[in-house]
Design a protein around this motif. Sequence first.
Motif, PDB file in Angstrom:
ATOM      1  N   TYR A 165      71.681  70.415  80.736  1.00  0.00           N
ATOM      2  CA  TYR A 165      71.676  68.950  80.668  1.00  0.00           C
ATOM      3  C   TYR A 165      70.409  68.382  81.311  1.00  0.00           C
ATOM      4  N   TYR A 166      70.079  68.855  82.509  1.00  0.00           N
ATOM      5  CA  TYR A 166      68.880  68.342  83.178  1.00  0.00           C
ATOM      6  C   TYR A 166      67.611  68.710  82.412  1.00  0.00           C
ATOM      7  N   LEU A 167      67.600  69.869  81.786  1.00  0.00           N
ATOM      8  CA  LEU A 167      66.428  70.264  80.998  1.00  0.00           C
ATOM      9  C   LEU A 167      66.328  69.465  79.696  1.00  0.00           C
ATOM     10  N   SER A 168      67.470  68.950  79.213  1.00  0.00           N
ATOM     11  CA  SER A 168      67.450  68.196  77.954  1.00  0.00           C
ATOM     12  C   SER A 168      66.661  66.896  78.087  1.00  0.00           C
ATOM     13  N   ILE A 169      66.481  66.443  79.318  1.00  0.00           N
ATOM     14  CA  ILE A 169      65.672  65.239  79.546  1.00  0.00           C
ATOM     15  C   ILE A 169      64.236  65.486  79.097  1.00  0.00           C
ATOM     16  N   ARG A 170      63.793  66.734  79.251  1.00  0.00           N
ATOM     17  CA  ARG A 170      62.431  67.104  78.863  1.00  0.00           C
ATOM     18  C   ARG A 170      62.352  67.706  77.462  1.00  0.00           C
ATOM     19  N   TYR A 171      63.405  68.422  77.073  1.00  0.00           N
ATOM     20  CA  TYR A 171      63.410  69.118  75.783  1.00  0.00           C
ATOM     21  C   TYR A 171      64.537  68.568  74.905  1.00  0.00           C
ATOM     22  N   PRO A 172      64.234  67.629  74.011  1.00  0.00           N
ATOM     23  CA  PRO A 172      65.277  67.000  73.188  1.00  0.00           C
ATOM     24  C   PRO A 172      66.063  67.984  72.323  1.00  0.00           C
ATOM     25  N   TRP A 173      65.472  69.096  71.942  1.00  0.00           N
ATOM     26  CA  TRP A 173      66.177  70.052  71.088  1.00  0.00           C
ATOM     27  C   TRP A 173      67.436  70.597  71.763  1.00  0.00           C
ATOM     28  N   ALA A 191      90.704  76.783  81.572  1.00  0.00           N
ATOM     29  CA  ALA A 191      90.785  75.398  82.047  1.00  0.00           C
ATOM     30  C   ALA A 191      89.693  75.060  83.053  1.00  0.00           C
ATOM     31  N   GLY A 192      89.167  76.059  83.755  1.00  0.00           N
ATOM     32  CA  GLY A 192      88.125  75.813  84.747  1.00  0.00           C
ATOM     33  C   GLY A 192      86.854  75.253  84.157  1.00  0.00           C
ATOM     34  N   PHE A 193      86.659  75.464  82.854  1.00  0.00           N
ATOM     35  CA  PHE A 193      85.443  74.977  82.190  1.00  0.00           C
ATOM     36  C   PHE A 193      85.556  73.516  81.789  1.00  0.00           C
ATOM     37  N   LEU A 194      86.770  73.057  81.517  1.00  0.00           N
ATOM     38  CA  LEU A 194      86.972  71.759  80.879  1.00  0.00           C
ATOM     39  C   LEU A 194      86.410  70.562  81.656  1.00  0.00           C
ATOM     40  N   PRO A 195      86.691  70.406  82.957  1.00  0.00           N
ATOM     41  CA  PRO A 195      86.182  69.220  83.657  1.00  0.00           C
ATOM     42  C   PRO A 195      84.661  69.112  83.602  1.00  0.00           C
ATOM     43  N   ARG A 196      83.958  70.229  83.849  1.00  0.00           N
ATOM     44  CA  ARG A 196      82.494  70.189  83.829  1.00  0.00           C
ATOM     45  C   ARG A 196      81.989  69.975  82.409  1.00  0.00           C
ATOM     46  N   GLY A 197      82.661  70.606  81.439  1.00  0.00           N
ATOM     47  CA  GLY A 197      82.256  70.424  80.047  1.00  0.00           C
ATOM     48  C   GLY A 197      82.375  68.976  79.613  1.00  0.00           C
ATOM     49  N   ARG A 198      83.482  68.331  79.976  1.00  0.00           N
ATOM     50  CA  ARG A 198      83.676  66.921  79.626  1.00  0.00           C
ATOM     51  C   ARG A 198      82.653  66.028  80.320  1.00  0.00           C
ATOM     52  N   LYS A 199      82.352  66.360  81.576  1.00  0.00           N
ATOM     53  CA  LYS A 199      81.381  65.569  82.342  1.00  0.00           C
ATOM     54  C   LYS A 199      80.016  65.596  81.668  1.00  0.00           C
ATOM     55  N   VAL A 200      79.555  66.800  81.319  1.00  0.00           N
ATOM     56  CA  VAL A 200      78.240  66.915  80.689  1.00  0.00           C
ATOM     57  C   VAL A 200      78.255  66.313  79.301  1.00  0.00           C
ATOM     58  N   LYS A 201      79.356  66.487  78.562  1.00  0.00           N
ATOM     59  CA  LYS A 201      79.463  65.901  77.241  1.00  0.00           C
ATOM     60  C   LYS A 201      79.350  64.377  77.317  1.00  0.00           C
ATOM     61  N   ALA A 202      79.969  63.785  78.336  1.00  0.00           N
ATOM     62  CA  ALA A 202      79.879  62.328  78.514  1.00  0.00           C
ATOM     63  C   ALA A 202      78.440  61.918  78.812  1.00  0.00           C
ATOM     64  N   PHE A 203      77.736  62.722  79.633  1.00  0.00           N
ATOM     65  CA  PHE A 203      76.333  62.447  79.921  1.00  0.00           C
ATOM     66  C   PHE A 203      75.509  62.483  78.631  1.00  0.00           C
ATOM     67  N   LEU A 204      75.763  63.504  77.817  1.00  0.00           N
ATOM     68  CA  LEU A 204      75.001  63.685  76.589  1.00  0.00           C
ATOM     69  C   LEU A 204      75.247  62.532  75.622  1.00  0.00           C
ATOM     70  N   GLU A 205      76.497  62.108  75.517  1.00  0.00           N
ATOM     71  CA  GLU A 205      76.821  60.999  74.625  1.00  0.00           C
ATOM     72  C   GLU A 205      76.164  59.704  75.094  1.00  0.00           C
ATOM     73  N   GLY A 206      76.013  59.588  76.418  1.00  0.00           N
ATOM     74  CA  GLY A 206      75.347  58.408  76.969  1.00  0.00           C
ATOM     75  C   GLY A 206      73.863  58.395  76.678  1.00  0.00           C
ATOM     76  N   GLU A 207      73.292  59.589  76.469  1.00  0.00           N
ATOM     77  CA  GLU A 207      71.864  59.682  76.201  1.00  0.00           C
ATOM     78  C   GLU A 207      71.551  59.323  74.758  1.00  0.00           C
ATOM     79  N   GLN A 208      72.558  59.414  73.887  1.00  0.00           N
ATOM     80  CA  GLN A 208      72.311  59.248  72.449  1.00  0.00           C
ATOM     81  C   GLN A 208      72.520  57.801  72.012  1.00  0.00           C
TER      82      GLN A 208
END
Length: 208
Positions: A165-173, A191-208
């Motif tokens: 996610y942090y690298l996507s700021i520099r590399y749009p691909w 289930a341990g993956f879900l909270p972090r996955g949702r968090k980053v997904k929300a960040f990504l959707e906010g970038e678009q």
Amino acid sequence: MKRSELEHLFHVKHFFAMKEELKAKLNRTIGNAEKTRIKEWMTQENVPLNSLFELITYKDEPKIAFRAAWIFEGIVLSDFEKIEPFLMDFLGIFPSIDNRSIHRHFSKIICKLLEADAKSEKFNPNISKILRSYDFENIAEALFRWLIDDKERVGVKVWCIEALYYLSIRYPWILEELEPQIAFLSDKTSAGFLPRGRKVKAFLEGEQ
């Protein structure tokens, strides 16, 4: 022999002696208490951090390399200043690390470095300069390899998606690749993956 030569010889011998003692300490199972004792011993005996960093690259002794990486992570994340002399080496070996037990420590370190650089106004300017000028393409590709690898643990994947996610700021691909991977992994990972996955997904959707 000149005094300067004697001092150099002393430091070289000290380095190798401390490295061998450190290697011996890591050549057995250790827990959190022993990890703390080793860190304290390194400070008291002035054991150079590069002796620990070198042990991480020991391909023939993966358990020693794992324990070295575990301790290295603890030292670096408690004080980012400590990684500055080794940052280019750390970034350089990152994509080639094939010891799976080290992946969690390396992905966490890279994530925390990128996060601090993005969010902290007091972050070390020298480290920031290196991070912002470094070509992270190979590291991003390594993070994606670890992310989609079924044999990697959830803890590794969690740090990978945040670092990407942090690298996507520099590399749009990265945006194009990361969101479908998160969706795919959210359906099949624990289930341990879900909270972090949702968090980053929300960040990504906010970038678009």
